[in-house]
Design an enzyme around this catalytic site. Structure first.
Site, mmCIF file in Angstrom:
data_model
loop_
_atom_site.group_PDB
_atom_site.id
_atom_site.type_symbol
_atom_site.label_atom_id
_atom_site.label_comp_id
_atom_site.label_asym_id
_atom_site.label_seq_id
_atom_site.Cartn_x
_atom_site.Cartn_y
_atom_site.Cartn_z
ATOM 1 N N ARG A 90 -49.856 30.159 63.009
ATOM 2 C CA ARG A 90 -49.281 30.538 61.719
ATOM 3 C C ARG A 90 -49.696 29.541 60.631
ATOM 4 O O ARG A 90 -49.987 29.940 59.506
ATOM 5 C CB ARG A 90 -47.755 30.598 61.821
ATOM 6 C CG ARG A 90 -47.072 30.954 60.510
ATOM 7 C CD ARG A 90 -45.572 30.982 60.645
ATOM 8 N NE ARG A 90 -44.945 31.346 59.377
ATOM 9 C CZ ARG A 90 -43.648 31.554 59.230
ATOM 10 N NH1 ARG A 90 -42.835 31.434 60.267
ATOM 11 N NH2 ARG A 90 -43.152 31.893 58.058
ATOM 12 N N ASN A 144 -44.522 40.808 63.952
ATOM 13 C CA ASN A 144 -45.367 41.061 62.784
ATOM 14 C C ASN A 144 -46.854 41.013 63.135
ATOM 15 O O ASN A 144 -47.246 40.330 64.086
ATOM 16 C CB ASN A 144 -45.071 40.003 61.710
ATOM 17 C CG ASN A 144 -43.797 40.298 60.963
ATOM 18 O OD1 ASN A 144 -43.530 41.433 60.603
ATOM 19 N ND2 ASN A 144 -43.002 39.263 60.709
ATOM 20 N N CYS A 164 -37.656 45.944 60.917
ATOM 21 C CA CYS A 164 -37.771 44.826 59.992
ATOM 22 C C CYS A 164 -36.389 44.557 59.412
ATOM 23 O O CYS A 164 -35.563 45.471 59.309
ATOM 24 C CB CYS A 164 -38.760 45.163 58.879
ATOM 25 S SG CYS A 164 -39.010 43.848 57.659
ATOM 26 N N HIS A 194 -43.198 45.561 54.816
ATOM 27 C CA HIS A 194 -43.462 44.490 53.860
ATOM 28 C C HIS A 194 -44.156 44.991 52.595
ATOM 29 O O HIS A 194 -44.795 44.211 51.884
ATOM 30 C CB HIS A 194 -44.264 43.354 54.508
ATOM 31 C CG HIS A 194 -43.450 42.553 55.485
ATOM 32 N ND1 HIS A 194 -43.925 41.418 56.102
ATOM 33 C CD2 HIS A 194 -42.183 42.717 55.943
ATOM 34 C CE1 HIS A 194 -42.983 40.932 56.898
ATOM 35 N NE2 HIS A 194 -41.920 41.705 56.813
ATOM 36 N N TYR A 244 -41.746 40.781 49.523
ATOM 37 C CA TYR A 244 -43.165 40.621 49.812
ATOM 38 C C TYR A 244 -44.064 41.195 48.721
ATOM 39 O O TYR A 244 -45.267 40.916 48.701
ATOM 40 C CB TYR A 244 -43.508 41.266 51.162
ATOM 41 C CG TYR A 244 -42.925 40.512 52.329
ATOM 42 C CD1 TYR A 244 -43.641 39.500 52.959
ATOM 43 C CD2 TYR A 244 -41.644 40.788 52.795
ATOM 44 C CE1 TYR A 244 -43.109 38.790 54.016
ATOM 45 C CE2 TYR A 244 -41.101 40.086 53.851
ATOM 46 C CZ TYR A 244 -41.834 39.087 54.458
ATOM 47 O OH TYR A 244 -41.300 38.374 55.506
#
Length: 421
Positions: A90, A144, A164, A194, A244
């Site tokens: 990440r 995700n 989500c 998102h 987002y």
């Protein structure tokens, strides 16, 4: 009822377990299995999970295992919450795109594509093993990028629904602003994972009075501050965008911010170390307050509702899920995965009808859907050219020089996870 959590060693898990304990009447779990390859971490999380169940008087059994096949055997539902490559991957997703002036984020743009390429093959392998163990099991995906992962699962014929926590988080905030209970608030929630907009906020259900204009008039400043977007933009849009959407509506400003502060991955990694130390304390028998800063707010309640509905329990009749479009949004392919309100039951999910969508939102949805199709193709078949095509199609990239450079950097940073590289 047996429910298995793949990625059960996540520091998220006590949030999930707390929900299972509090909402036992909605989802009566007899056996909860936490599966994770990180044994030491898993045992810390599992120990706290057992203490949470005991504190709240839950009689269910909690099992921890590193053996995936053992864990999913006989499960009625399997919840996926894994992170291939961990926080280290990440960290890369959030940093190398910035070198090209593009948003570094783990669920959208180049970082999101990298995560999809790492994740889809792993999830499909897990899903096949679930199907062999129990063909009737439901797979609930919280991993995700949820839209792409859910699309991969559905295309492979799995009984899967994507989940989500953005919608339930907004529902809770709106209910507090309006002085009503969350169950009184029904969102006209439309888009892709998102990439969503609240085009209506209704009291009492899908046919209730729409109070979105009232909500924006009375609480627009607070909502805009939460989204980190200017209040005049919300007034001009007339809707509440997902948090987002800031990556799209304020891309360059976000890039500037991200370049001047530690990555979210670094913050989360430090937080996880603290949380795992707390979880090792045998006196701790509830989720710590620090967990609220980890993210995933209300995830447990959304997961309980969805699992209960799919397994014939008493979940909410309408829930926001990720599912096949199947004609719901006529400007998208039927096999696109959209995020909308749906009815949920043992036979699956059925999206509710959606009024015509403003072209301002529909155009971006169509663009990102095309990117997701190319991203899934790259995840399934590999190859530098497929990665390049997906990046070129993404509205946050779109220039061939950026797409070329980002392709090389993506492959270089993820080579150990890409069998074809």
């Amino acid at each position: 009822m047996k429910l298995t959590v793949v990625g059960g060693g996540s520091t998220y898990t006590p949030e999930l377990v707390d929900g299972f304990a509090r909402l036992h009447g909605t989802l009566p779990i007899e056996e909860l299995v936490l599966v994770d390859p990180a044994e030491e971490r898993l045992e810390r999380v599992g120990g706290l999970a057992r203490r949470i169940f005991a504190r709240q008087g839950h009689g269910g059994r909690i099992v921890t295992t590193t053996d995936l096949d053992r864990g999913v055997g006989g499960a009625d539902a399997v919840l996926l919450q894994l992170r291939v490559g961990g926080q280290a991957a990440r960290e890369q997703d959030e940093t190398w795109p910035l070198e090209c002036g593009c948003v570094g984020q783990e669920t959208t743009g180049a970082g999101g594509l990298a995560k999809a390429l790492r994740t889809v093959p792993v999830v499909l392998d897990i899903a096949e093993r679930v199907r062999r163990a129990n063909p009737g099991a439901w797979i609930i995906d919280f991993t995700n990028p949820v839209g792409i992962v859910t699309r991969a699962l559905l295309r492979a014929g799995h009984r899967a629904v994507g989940l989500c926590n953005v919608a339930i988080g907004l529902q809770r905030k709106f209910a507090a602003h309006l002085g009503v209970t969350p169950s009184d608030v029904h969102l006209d929630h439309v888009g892709l994972n998102h990439l969503t907009w609240e085009t209506g906020v209704r009291l009492g259900g899908p046919t209730g009075a729409d109070v979105l204009a009232k909500l924006l008039a009375g609480h627009g400043d607070s909502i805009a501050a939460d989204l980190r977007l200017p209040r005049p933009l919300l007034d001009r849009l007339g809707v509440v965008p997902s948090p987002y959407l800031r990556y799209y509506y304020a891309h360059d400003a976000v890039v500037g911010e991200l370049r001047t502060k530690p990555s979210r991955a670094a913050e989360v990694a430090a937080m996880e170390r603290r949380l795992l130390d707390m979880y090792a304390d045998p006196a701790l028998d509830e989720k710590p307050a620090l967990l609220a800063e980890r993210g995933g707010a209300y995830y447990s309640e959304a997961a309980v509702d969805l699992a209960a509905g799919l397994l014939g329990g008493s979940g909410s009749p309408y829930q926001v899920v990720n599912a096949y479009n199947a004609g719901t949004l006529p400007f998208l392919p039927d096999d696109a995965v959209i995020e909308v309100q749906a009815t949920v039951g043992p036979t699956g999910v059925t999206p509710l009808p959606v009024p015509p969508v403003d072209p301002l939102f529909a155009g971006l949805m169509a663009n990102v859907t095309a990117y997701e199709d190319l991203a899934l193709d790259a995840a399934l078949r590999g190859g530098r050219d497929r990665v390049f095509r997906a990046l070129l199609a993404h509205p946050l990239i779109g220039q061939y020089a950026y797409a070329d450079t980002l392709t090389d950097r993506l492959i270089a940073h993820n080579r150990e996870h890409l069998t074809w590289a």
